[in-house]
Design an enzyme around this catalytic site. Structure first.
Site, PDB file in Angstrom:
ATOM      1  N   SER A 139       0.866  -1.182   0.000  1.00 46.68           N
ATOM      2  CA  SER A 139       0.000   0.000   0.000  1.00 46.68           C
ATOM      3  C   SER A 139       0.906   1.236   0.000  1.00 46.68           C
ATOM      4  O   SER A 139       2.090   1.151   0.372  1.00 46.68           O
ATOM      5  CB  SER A 139      -0.841   0.007   1.283  1.00 46.68           C
ATOM      6  OG  SER A 139      -1.495   1.245   1.469  1.00 46.68           O
ATOM      7  N   TYR A 152      -2.431  -1.250  10.356  1.00 53.20           N
ATOM      8  CA  TYR A 152      -2.348  -1.372   8.898  1.00 53.20           C
ATOM      9  C   TYR A 152      -1.001  -0.865   8.390  1.00 53.20           C
ATOM     10  O   TYR A 152      -0.327  -1.516   7.591  1.00 53.20           O
ATOM     11  CB  TYR A 152      -3.496  -0.567   8.281  1.00 53.20           C
ATOM     12  CG  TYR A 152      -3.675  -0.730   6.788  1.00 53.20           C
ATOM     13  CD1 TYR A 152      -4.450  -1.775   6.282  1.00 53.20           C
ATOM     14  CD2 TYR A 152      -3.097   0.157   5.892  1.00 53.20           C
ATOM     15  CE1 TYR A 152      -4.637  -1.922   4.916  1.00 53.20           C
ATOM     16  CE2 TYR A 152      -3.283   0.019   4.531  1.00 53.20           C
ATOM     17  CZ  TYR A 152      -4.056  -1.015   4.038  1.00 53.20           C
ATOM     18  OH  TYR A 152      -4.242  -1.155   2.689  1.00 53.20           O
TER      19      TYR A 152
HETATM   20  P1  NAD Z   1     -11.585  -5.904  -0.164  1.00 56.37           P
HETATM   21  O1  NAD Z   1     -12.191  -5.841   1.206  1.00 56.37           O
HETATM   22  O2  NAD Z   1     -12.417  -5.635  -1.330  1.00 56.37           O
HETATM   23  O3  NAD Z   1     -10.887  -7.288  -0.377  1.00 56.37           O
HETATM   24  C1  NAD Z   1     -10.196  -7.946   0.637  1.00 56.37           C
HETATM   25  C2  NAD Z   1     -10.188  -9.401   0.294  1.00 56.37           C
HETATM   26  O4  NAD Z   1      -9.540 -10.105   1.362  1.00 56.37           O
HETATM   27  C3  NAD Z   1     -11.608  -9.971   0.172  1.00 56.37           C
HETATM   28  O5  NAD Z   1     -11.651 -10.898  -0.889  1.00 56.37           O
HETATM   29  C4  NAD Z   1     -11.795 -10.678   1.507  1.00 56.37           C
HETATM   30  O6  NAD Z   1     -12.695 -11.755   1.415  1.00 56.37           O
HETATM   31  C5  NAD Z   1     -10.382 -11.155   1.755  1.00 56.37           C
HETATM   32  N1  NAD Z   1     -10.127 -11.496   3.145  1.00 56.37           N
HETATM   33  C6  NAD Z   1     -10.360 -10.748   4.264  1.00 56.37           C
HETATM   34  N2  NAD Z   1     -10.043 -11.456   5.356  1.00 56.37           N
HETATM   35  C7  NAD Z   1      -9.580 -12.650   4.921  1.00 56.37           C
HETATM   36  C8  NAD Z   1      -9.119 -13.808   5.573  1.00 56.37           C
HETATM   37  N3  NAD Z   1      -9.070 -13.892   6.912  1.00 56.37           N
HETATM   38  N4  NAD Z   1      -8.748 -14.865   4.811  1.00 56.37           N
HETATM   39  C9  NAD Z   1      -8.822 -14.819   3.456  1.00 56.37           C
HETATM   40  N5  NAD Z   1      -9.260 -13.752   2.799  1.00 56.37           N
HETATM   41  C10 NAD Z   1      -9.640 -12.682   3.519  1.00 56.37           C
HETATM   42  O7  NAD Z   1     -10.317  -4.937  -0.096  1.00 56.37           O
HETATM   43  P2  NAD Z   1      -9.326  -4.394  -1.227  1.00 56.37           P
HETATM   44  O8  NAD Z   1      -9.398  -2.923  -1.181  1.00 56.37           O
HETATM   45  O9  NAD Z   1      -9.547  -5.094  -2.506  1.00 56.37           O
HETATM   46  O10 NAD Z   1      -7.936  -4.798  -0.586  1.00 56.37           O
HETATM   47  C11 NAD Z   1      -7.105  -5.805  -1.121  1.00 56.37           C
HETATM   48  C12 NAD Z   1      -5.669  -5.538  -0.701  1.00 56.37           C
HETATM   49  O11 NAD Z   1      -5.234  -4.302  -1.269  1.00 56.37           O
HETATM   50  C13 NAD Z   1      -5.491  -5.413   0.808  1.00 56.37           C
HETATM   51  O12 NAD Z   1      -4.272  -6.034   1.203  1.00 56.37           O
HETATM   52  C14 NAD Z   1      -5.415  -3.918   1.008  1.00 56.37           C
HETATM   53  O13 NAD Z   1      -4.700  -3.578   2.156  1.00 56.37           O
HETATM   54  C15 NAD Z   1      -4.699  -3.496  -0.255  1.00 56.37           C
HETATM   55  N6  NAD Z   1      -4.868  -2.084  -0.575  1.00 56.37           N
HETATM   56  C16 NAD Z   1      -6.088  -1.583  -0.886  1.00 56.37           C
HETATM   57  C17 NAD Z   1      -6.206  -0.234  -1.196  1.00 56.37           C
HETATM   58  C18 NAD Z   1      -7.521   0.386  -1.580  1.00 56.37           C
HETATM   59  O14 NAD Z   1      -7.584   1.608  -1.698  1.00 56.37           O
HETATM   60  N7  NAD Z   1      -8.562  -0.386  -1.798  1.00 56.37           N
HETATM   61  C19 NAD Z   1      -5.079   0.592  -1.176  1.00 56.37           C
HETATM   62  C20 NAD Z   1      -3.870   0.061  -0.838  1.00 56.37           C
HETATM   63  C21 NAD Z   1      -3.767  -1.288  -0.550  1.00 56.37           C
END
Ligand code: NAD
Length: 257
Positions: A139, A152
Site C-alpha cells: 500500500s 495497517y
Molecule cells: P476488499 O475488502 O475488497 O478485499 C479484501 C479481500 O480479502 C476480500 O476478498 C476478503 O474476502 C479477503 N479477506 C479478508 N479477510 C480474509 C481472511 N481472513 N482470509 C482470506 N481472505 C480474507 O479490499 P481491497 O481494497 O480489494 O484490498 C485488497 C488488498 O489491497 C489489501 O491487502 C489492502 O490492504 C490493499 N490495498 C487496498 C487499497 C484500496 O484503496 N482499496 C489501497 C492500498 C492497498
C-alpha cells in the site's frame, strides 16, 4: 503477453483488488486459484464464471489467511503455484490508544503474517518449477503513514521489508519478489472506511472522499483494480525479470509528495 501454463494463486480474491488481479491474470492466460475465508456457492460460482469467460482453469479454495495452517494448506491444495499474489487484507481506523487489541492482532495476521506463511510454502514449489513470481499487495501505507491506521501501516511496512528479504534470498534464481503499493482504489475495503472516517473528522461522505482520501492522491482519481492487475501481469513478464526487491507505486502521485 501470455501466462499460459502458469498458475496464479491470489489470496483474498473474491472481491476488490484481488478479484481484479485474478481476472487480469486469467485474461493473460494463467490458470487461477481464488481464495477467501468463506465457502459459499457464490465463491465457487465466481471461479466457474472466470474460467468460462477466459477459457482457463479457475478454482476457489477456502482458507482463512488469519491462520498459519490455512495459509500453508492453500498452497498445498493449489499444487502448482508459479505466481503468488499476497493480497488478503483488512483495515480498521482508530486512535492507537483506543485500538482494539484483537483487531491489531487480526490485521497483523491477515495483512502481514499470511504473506510469510504462503511465501514459505510457495518458494519450494516455484523452485521445483524453475520459475516464480511473488507479488505482495502492500500500500502507499507501506511507504508512508496516516493517523489512526497503526496496525495497517505497521503490517504494510512489514510486508515491504519482507519483500526485500525474499528478493535477496532468491536473487540468483529465476524468481522475483516485489510489492505493489496502491493508493486509494474504490473497493469494499475503502467503502467500509468511509463511515468511521466521517465520524472521526465530522465530515460528509463527499468531504471524506475529496478532503481525506483523495487529498493525498495528487491525480484526484481513485486507482482501479484493473490497473493493479495490469501491474501484476507486467511483473510476470520477461521485461520484469530483473525487477526484484522493489515497490511499484500505483497511487496517482501520493508518494511523490
Ligand atoms: P476488499 O475488502 O475488497 O478485499 C479484501 C479481500 O480479502 C476480500 O476478498 C476478503 O474476502 C479477503 N479477506 C479478508 N479477510 C480474509 C481472511 N481472513 N482470509 C482470506 N481472505 C480474507 O479490499 P481491497 O481494497 O480489494 O484490498 C485488497 C488488498 O489491497 C489489501 O491487502 C489492502 O490492504 C490493499 N490495498 C487496498 C487499497 C484500496 O484503496 N482499496 C489501497 C492500498 C492497498
Amino acid at each position: 503477453m501470455s501466462l499460459k501454463g502458469k498458475t496464479a494463486v491470489v489470496t483474498g480474491s473474491n472481491s476488490g483488488i484481488g478479484l481484479g488481479i485474478a481476472i487480469e491474470m486469467a485474461k493473460a492466460g494463467a490458470d487461477i486459484v481464488i481464495n477467501s475465508f468463506t465457502d459459499r456457492d457464490e465463491d465457487h460460482a465466481l471461479a466457474e464464471k472466470i474460467a468460462k469467460d477466459h477459457q482457463i482453469t479457475a478454482r476457489y479454495i477456502q482458507a482463512d489467511m488469519s491462520k498459519a495452517s490455512d495459509c500453508r494448506a492453500l498452497i498445498e491444495k493449489a499444487g502448482q503455484c508459479d505466481i503468488l499474489i499476497n493480497n488478503a487484507g483488512i483495515q480498521h481506523v482508530a486512535p492507537i490508544d483506543e485500538f482494539p487489541v484483537e483487531t491489531w492482532d487480526a490485521i497483523i495476521a491477515i495483512n502481514m503474517n499470511s504473506a510469510f506463511h504462503t511465501t514459505a510454502a510457495a518458494l519450494p514449489v516455484m523452485r521445483a518449477a524453475g520459475w516464480g513470481r511473488v507479488i505482495n499487495i502492500a500500500s502507499a501505507h507501506g511507504l508512508t503513514a496516516s493517523p489512526y491506521k497503526s496496525a495497517y501501516v505497521a503490517a504494510k511496512h512489514g510486508v515491504v521489508g519482507m519483500t526485500k528479504v525474499v528478493a535477496l534470498e532468491t536473487a540468483q534464481e529465476p524468481i522475483t519478489a516485489n510489492a505493489i503499493c496502491p493508493g486509494y482504489v474504490l473497493t469494499p475495503l475503502v467503502e467500509a472506511q468511509i463511515p468511521d472516517t466521517m465520524k472521526e473528522y465530522d465530515m460528509t461522505r463527499e468531504e471524506v472522499v475529496k478532503n481525506v482520501m483523495l487529498t493525498r492522491q495528487p491525480s484526484k482519481e481513485f486507482a482501479t483494480v484493473e490497473q493493479m492487475g495490469g501491474t501484476a501481469v507486467f511483473l510476470c513478464s520477461d521485461a520484469a525479470a530483473q525487477i526484484t526487491g522493489t515497490t511499484i507505486s500505483v497511487d496517482g502521485g501520493w508518494t511523490a509528495l
